[in-house]
Design an enzyme around this catalytic site. Structure first.
Site, PDB file in Angstrom:
ATOM      1  N   ILE A 157       0.989  -0.833   0.033  1.00 49.19           N
ATOM      2  CA  ILE A 157      -0.239   0.302   0.189  1.00 49.19           C
ATOM      3  C   ILE A 157       0.861   1.252   0.385  1.00 49.19           C
ATOM      4  O   ILE A 157       2.177   1.447   1.118  1.00 49.19           O
ATOM      5  CB  ILE A 157      -1.028  -0.137   0.985  1.00 49.19           C
ATOM      6  CG1 ILE A 157      -1.498  -1.565   1.593  1.00 49.19           C
ATOM      7  CG2 ILE A 157      -1.940   1.347   1.150  1.00 49.19           C
ATOM      8  CD1 ILE A 157      -2.682  -1.351   2.291  1.00 49.19           C
ATOM      9  N   HIS A 158       0.847   2.184  -1.180  1.00 53.76           N
ATOM     10  CA  HIS A 158       1.867   3.299  -0.948  1.00 53.76           C
ATOM     11  C   HIS A 158       0.813   4.624  -0.952  1.00 53.76           C
ATOM     12  O   HIS A 158      -0.073   5.141  -2.347  1.00 53.76           O
ATOM     13  CB  HIS A 158       2.196   3.172  -2.771  1.00 53.76           C
ATOM     14  CG  HIS A 158       3.985   4.358  -2.666  1.00 53.76           C
ATOM     15  ND1 HIS A 158       3.052   5.564  -2.596  1.00 53.76           N
ATOM     16  CD2 HIS A 158       5.045   3.997  -2.455  1.00 53.76           C
ATOM     17  CE1 HIS A 158       4.473   5.804  -3.162  1.00 53.76           C
ATOM     18  NE2 HIS A 158       5.537   5.219  -2.841  1.00 53.76           N
ATOM     19  N   ILE A 159       0.866   4.964   0.112  1.00 48.62           N
ATOM     20  CA  ILE A 159       0.008   6.287  -0.284  1.00 48.62           C
ATOM     21  C   ILE A 159       0.667   7.418  -0.380  1.00 48.62           C
ATOM     22  O   ILE A 159       1.651   8.541  -0.416  1.00 48.62           O
ATOM     23  CB  ILE A 159      -0.253   7.402   1.615  1.00 48.62           C
ATOM     24  CG1 ILE A 159       0.138   5.587   2.996  1.00 48.62           C
ATOM     25  CG2 ILE A 159      -0.867   8.230   1.907  1.00 48.62           C
ATOM     26  CD1 ILE A 159      -0.176   5.365   3.576  1.00 48.62           C
TER      27      ILE A 159
END
Length: 179
Positions: A98-100
């Site tokens: 998960i890359h914010i």
């Protein structure tokens, strides 16, 4: 004698069922939405690393709030020092990144708070990271957040949601059948 055989076969079925549960891993993994927001195909992400699927396949979410929850059960395998990304491994070995936001690594952790650390055991829906959405936007970074399956070599097929908007911890984002 008939009663003996009936009991034997009933127990044999029970035993086979138990052995199957112990040694056979489930092939389907359900990835829940880790963020609430608008769903985007990876091809529409304005970053070539993600849009060309160089890291892996998946979807992206344009968040409407600043909370990330676990998309599946098992363990945290990596929390980036800048807290802008996190890796999770599911029960059957599927790995999800998960890359914010995009280029948010440049914020050096400012505006991000991790609620877990590497090797933490998590359940789908558990809080992972909080982030200041408005701060990301005000500093001219895109909040679009890719959700990527990083070990695609174990994926036989993938079904992505057709929903335009998902709710963290409640909406199914992707279903994966493993090889």
């Amino acid at each position: 004698m008939i009663i003996f055989f009936r009991l034997f076969y009933q127990r044999k079925g029970w035993m086979a069922s138990m052995l199957k549960k112990l040694f056979m891993r489930k092939k389907e993994e359900v990835i829940m939405a880790p963020i609430t927001g608008k769903v985007l195909p990876l091809e529409n992400v304005p970053d070539e690393v993600f849009s060309q699927k160089l890291v892996g396949d998946g979807l992206a979410i344009e968040p409407v709030e600043g909370t990330v929850v676990s998309p599946l059960d098992r363990e945290v395998i990596q929390v980036f020092p800048t807290k802008h990304a996190i890796g999770i491994r599911g029960d059957n070995g599927l790995e999800v990144l998960i890359h914010i936001g995009l280029d948010t690594v440049e914020l050096n952790g400012e505006g991000f708070a991790a609620h877990v650390e590497q090797n933490s055991k998590v359940q789908a829906g558990d809080p992972l990271i909080s982030f200041e959405l408005e701060k990301i936007k005000s500093m001219s970074y895109s909040p679009i957040s890719p959700i990527i399956i990083t070990n695609g070599e174990v994926v036989e097929s993938m079904t992505k949601t057709d929903q335009e908007f998902v709710e963290k911890g409640k909406s199914v984002l992707i279903k994966v059948n493993k090889k």
